[in-house]
Design an enzyme around this catalytic site. Structure first.
Site, mmCIF file in Angstrom:
data_model
loop_
_atom_site.group_PDB
_atom_site.id
_atom_site.type_symbol
_atom_site.label_atom_id
_atom_site.label_comp_id
_atom_site.label_asym_id
_atom_site.label_seq_id
_atom_site.Cartn_x
_atom_site.Cartn_y
_atom_site.Cartn_z
ATOM 1 N N HIS A 1 0.847 -1.189 0.000
ATOM 2 C CA HIS A 1 0.000 0.000 0.000
ATOM 3 C C HIS A 1 0.879 1.234 0.000
ATOM 4 O O HIS A 1 1.925 1.236 0.643
ATOM 5 C CB HIS A 1 -0.934 0.019 1.217
ATOM 6 C CG HIS A 1 -2.095 0.929 1.032
ATOM 7 N ND1 HIS A 1 -2.026 2.268 1.295
ATOM 8 C CD2 HIS A 1 -3.337 0.693 0.542
ATOM 9 C CE1 HIS A 1 -3.187 2.817 1.001
ATOM 10 N NE2 HIS A 1 -3.999 1.881 0.534
ATOM 11 N N ASP B 1 -7.971 -5.477 0.323
ATOM 12 C CA ASP B 1 -8.523 -6.222 -0.801
ATOM 13 C C ASP B 1 -8.072 -7.668 -0.839
ATOM 14 O O ASP B 1 -8.654 -8.486 -1.549
ATOM 15 C CB ASP B 1 -8.200 -5.500 -2.111
ATOM 16 C CG ASP B 1 -9.071 -4.276 -2.236
ATOM 17 O OD1 ASP B 1 -10.177 -4.300 -1.684
ATOM 18 O OD2 ASP B 1 -8.641 -3.294 -2.854
HETATM 19 N N1 CMC Z 1 4.244 -7.578 -4.983
HETATM 20 C C1 CMC Z 1 5.579 -7.538 -5.177
HETATM 21 N N2 CMC Z 1 6.317 -6.424 -5.083
HETATM 22 C C2 CMC Z 1 5.679 -5.284 -4.788
HETATM 23 C C3 CMC Z 1 4.290 -5.250 -4.568
HETATM 24 C C4 CMC Z 1 3.567 -6.453 -4.670
HETATM 25 N N3 CMC Z 1 2.227 -6.472 -4.485
HETATM 26 N N4 CMC Z 1 3.905 -3.968 -4.298
HETATM 27 C C5 CMC Z 1 5.031 -3.245 -4.350
HETATM 28 N N5 CMC Z 1 6.108 -4.031 -4.641
HETATM 29 C C6 CMC Z 1 7.504 -3.597 -4.720
HETATM 30 C C7 CMC Z 1 7.752 -2.831 -6.015
HETATM 31 O O1 CMC Z 1 8.183 -3.688 -7.059
HETATM 32 C C8 CMC Z 1 8.821 -1.854 -5.586
HETATM 33 O O2 CMC Z 1 10.054 -2.537 -5.587
HETATM 34 P P1 CMC Z 1 11.444 -1.736 -5.921
HETATM 35 O O3 CMC Z 1 11.643 -0.825 -4.757
HETATM 36 O O4 CMC Z 1 12.444 -2.836 -6.010
HETATM 37 O O5 CMC Z 1 11.217 -1.015 -7.204
HETATM 38 C C9 CMC Z 1 8.461 -1.525 -4.133
HETATM 39 O O6 CMC Z 1 7.735 -2.671 -3.658
HETATM 40 C C10 CMC Z 1 7.614 -0.287 -3.961
HETATM 41 O O7 CMC Z 1 6.507 -0.378 -4.853
HETATM 42 P P2 CMC Z 1 5.803 0.862 -5.541
HETATM 43 O O8 CMC Z 1 5.057 0.392 -6.738
HETATM 44 O O9 CMC Z 1 6.818 1.946 -5.716
HETATM 45 O O10 CMC Z 1 4.822 1.306 -4.383
HETATM 46 P P3 CMC Z 1 3.561 2.222 -4.578
HETATM 47 O O11 CMC Z 1 3.334 2.873 -3.272
HETATM 48 O O12 CMC Z 1 3.731 3.121 -5.761
HETATM 49 O O13 CMC Z 1 2.393 1.182 -4.935
HETATM 50 C C11 CMC Z 1 0.606 -0.344 -4.731
HETATM 51 C C12 CMC Z 1 1.437 0.744 -4.031
HETATM 52 C C13 CMC Z 1 -0.605 -0.696 -3.855
HETATM 53 C C14 CMC Z 1 0.089 0.178 -6.077
HETATM 54 C C15 CMC Z 1 1.490 -1.598 -4.941
HETATM 55 O O14 CMC Z 1 1.935 -2.101 -3.694
HETATM 56 C C16 CMC Z 1 0.781 -2.699 -5.720
HETATM 57 O O15 CMC Z 1 0.782 -2.671 -6.954
HETATM 58 N N6 CMC Z 1 0.131 -3.701 -5.014
HETATM 59 C C17 CMC Z 1 -0.626 -4.726 -5.671
HETATM 60 C C18 CMC Z 1 -2.004 -4.170 -6.047
HETATM 61 C C19 CMC Z 1 -2.917 -3.985 -4.853
HETATM 62 O O16 CMC Z 1 -3.077 -4.856 -4.007
HETATM 63 N N7 CMC Z 1 -3.604 -2.814 -4.811
HETATM 64 C C20 CMC Z 1 -4.610 -2.523 -3.795
HETATM 65 C C21 CMC Z 1 -4.247 -1.369 -2.910
HETATM 66 S S1 CMC Z 1 -5.349 -1.282 -1.482
HETATM 67 C C22 CMC Z 1 -6.890 -0.878 -2.129
HETATM 68 C C23 CMC Z 1 -6.962 0.517 -2.611
HETATM 69 O O17 CMC Z 1 -6.811 1.439 -1.777
HETATM 70 O O18 CMC Z 1 -7.202 0.726 -3.820
#
Ligand code: CMC
Length: 430
Positions: A309, A367
């Site tokens: 998140h 989720d």
């Molecule tokens: N599985 C594996 N690696 C992950 C994941 C994951 N679910 N989420 C983040 N990472 C890694 C990502 O690859 C990155 O690695 P690095 O530092 O090596 O580049 C690091 O963690 C940080 O990720 P980010 O994409 O920069 O983080 P963000 O804050 O931009 O994204 C997120 C947050 C929720 C979009 C992301 O964690 C994700 O895509 N999760 C899976 C989708 C999900 O479950 N979304 C629902 C969110 S809760 C409901 C809502 O509020 O909508």
């Protein structure tokens, strides 16, 4: 919002610096007010993904991601989820206070009075393919509401805004349930005013003309909790979309339709559906390691859905509550040994012990569990995000109305760091 000193920004041009006000809210980090930065320095700030940007001020929802705190109008989500029903939470988000008994009755009646769709709107559904995703139908039908309520579309009039908000909260369950009924070829079930918000939605989803439908109270309570936990989440992607669309003066139905479109993405509300699809694809506990390795592989874009998140870096308080509901529902419905649920628990255990997930602070989010609960309630996977949209509608309308009534509100118009070609001429021999 109070000013609390100034920040000095050194522009690096021969020691030139400018002073910018620091503003404090009632809780949470202070902000540097950069509104005069461009006028004073000719520079913009650069913040793709808004990692350090407060896009607005708001009194509605507060999150402390480090401590796992979520408050609606100051009330902890844990207390709201256990002591209130969804329409009380709607009233709270829209009006700032929990309703009295009389206010609650009047609010519930107002919602019930707007739950039907115009019969011409009902005909819209036949324009969609049978296999259309319910979210595609929702984007279209909610946007089309704009064509029906011309008499109450003056967004500067608070009573018009309130009426539009009630219409949206009331009609979303009807719109979502009709999208489902259409996709399976069953007749639409019209709303029934004797039932609560969640009972009514379940009946519109599952009743058929040939049989009475009596909602199971455990299922009703679980759905109500899903709705409460998803009702608002400060300036997330879809809410920011609603605010940006609304900042131009666009009508509320068009703005909420834009919010639904944004919510649909798998990184946001689409994660619950994507999570369940992922669990089904993994299929067996023996294959978990393979998927964990893929999620950790830098050369593979694969992510574990339902993990991570932007704001919560220790735990998602909504996930804790949803996990609790998940156990209750599965026990109550005798599904404790459901293979998918066992797989989900094992995946959660392995990921929580894995150094990659620990170091990146990736925990199950709401989720991860909401998909499993909805599946146990008999809700088809394809409807999960539509239910999220139904819940979030109150947050969207509350945030939209707050923005319109804020004297500081202006059209949202970000700038950019241009990295394209510099000035050049079209070749004269073309
Ligand atoms: N599985 C594996 N690696 C992950 C994941 C994951 N679910 N989420 C983040 N990472 C890694 C990502 O690859 C990155 O690695 P690095 O530092 O090596 O580049 C690091 O963690 C940080 O990720 P980010 O994409 O920069 O983080 P963000 O804050 O931009 O994204 C997120 C947050 C929720 C979009 C992301 O964690 C994700 O895509 N999760 C899976 C989708 C999900 O479950 N979304 C629902 C969110 S809760 C409901 C809502 O509020 O909508």
């Amino acid at each position: 919002m109070a000013q609390k000193g100034t920040a000095t920004l050194n522009l690096g041009k021969g020691g030139e610096s400018i002073e910018l006000p620091i503003l404090s809210g009632t809780m949470g980090p202070d902000v540097v007010d950069i509104r005069t930065l461009h006028a004073k320095s000719g520079m913009f700030t650069y913040d793709p993904g808004y990692l350090s940007t407060a896009s607005s001020r708001s009194e509605i929802t507060f999150i402390n991601g480090a401590k796992g705190v979520l408050l609606y109008r100051g009330y902890p989500i844990e207390q709201l989820a256990s002591q209130c029903d969804f329409t009380e939470v709607c009233f709270l988000l829209m009006n700032g206070e929990l309703p009295s008994v009389d206010q609650k009755l009047a609010f519930d009646n107002a919602i019930k009075g707007h739950s039907m769709l115009h019969e011409q709107l009902v005909k819209f559904y036949t324009g969609f393919r049978r296999d259309a995703h319910p979210m595609a139908v929702m984007v279209g039908v909610v946007g089309a509401l704009s064509a029906f309520y011309h008499e109450a579309m003056d967004i500067s009039d608070a009573s018009h805004r309130e009426l539009s908000a009630l219409r949206l909260i009331a009609k979303l369950p009807t719109i979502a349930a009709m999208a489902y009924k259409y996709s399976i070829g069953q007749p639409f079930v019209y709303p029934c005013n004797d039932l609560s918000y969640s009972e009514n939605f379940l009946r519109m989803m599952f009743a058929v003309p040939t049989e009475e439908y009596t909602p199971n109270p455990v299922i009703v309570r679980a759905l109500d909790r899903i709705l409460i936990l998803h009702a608002d989440h400060e300036q997330n992607a879809s809410t920011s979309t609603v605010r940006l669309a609304g900042s131009s003066g666009a009508n509320p139905f068009a703005c909420i339709s834009a919010g639904i479109a944004c919510l649909w993405g798998p990184a946001h509300g689409g994660a619950n559906e994507a999570c369940l699809n992922m669990l089904e694809e993994i299929g067996d506990v023996s294959r978990i390691d393979e998927y964990i390795e893929r999620a950790k592989d830098k050369d593979d874009s694969y992510r574990l859905m339902g993990f991570g998140h932007r704001v919560y870096k220790n735990f998602d308080p909504r996930a804790n509550l949803m996990r609790e509901t998940c156990h209750e529902v599965l026990n109550e419905l005798g599904l404790q040994n459901d293979p998918l649920f066992k797989l989900a628990l094992e995946l959660e255990r392995i990921a929580l012990e894995d150094e990659y997930f620990i170091s990146k602070k990736l925990y199950p989010n709401v989720d991860y569990y909401s998909g499993i609960v909805q599946r146990a309630l008999g809700i088809p996977t394809i409807m999960f995000t539509a239910i999220f949209a139904m819940a979030r509608t109150v947050g969207w309308v509350a945030q939209w109305s707050e923005m319109i009534s804020d004297p500081e509100y202006r059209i949202g118009r970000p700038r950019q760091l241009y990295t394209g070609a510099t000035l050049r001429d079209v070749p004269s021999d073309r």
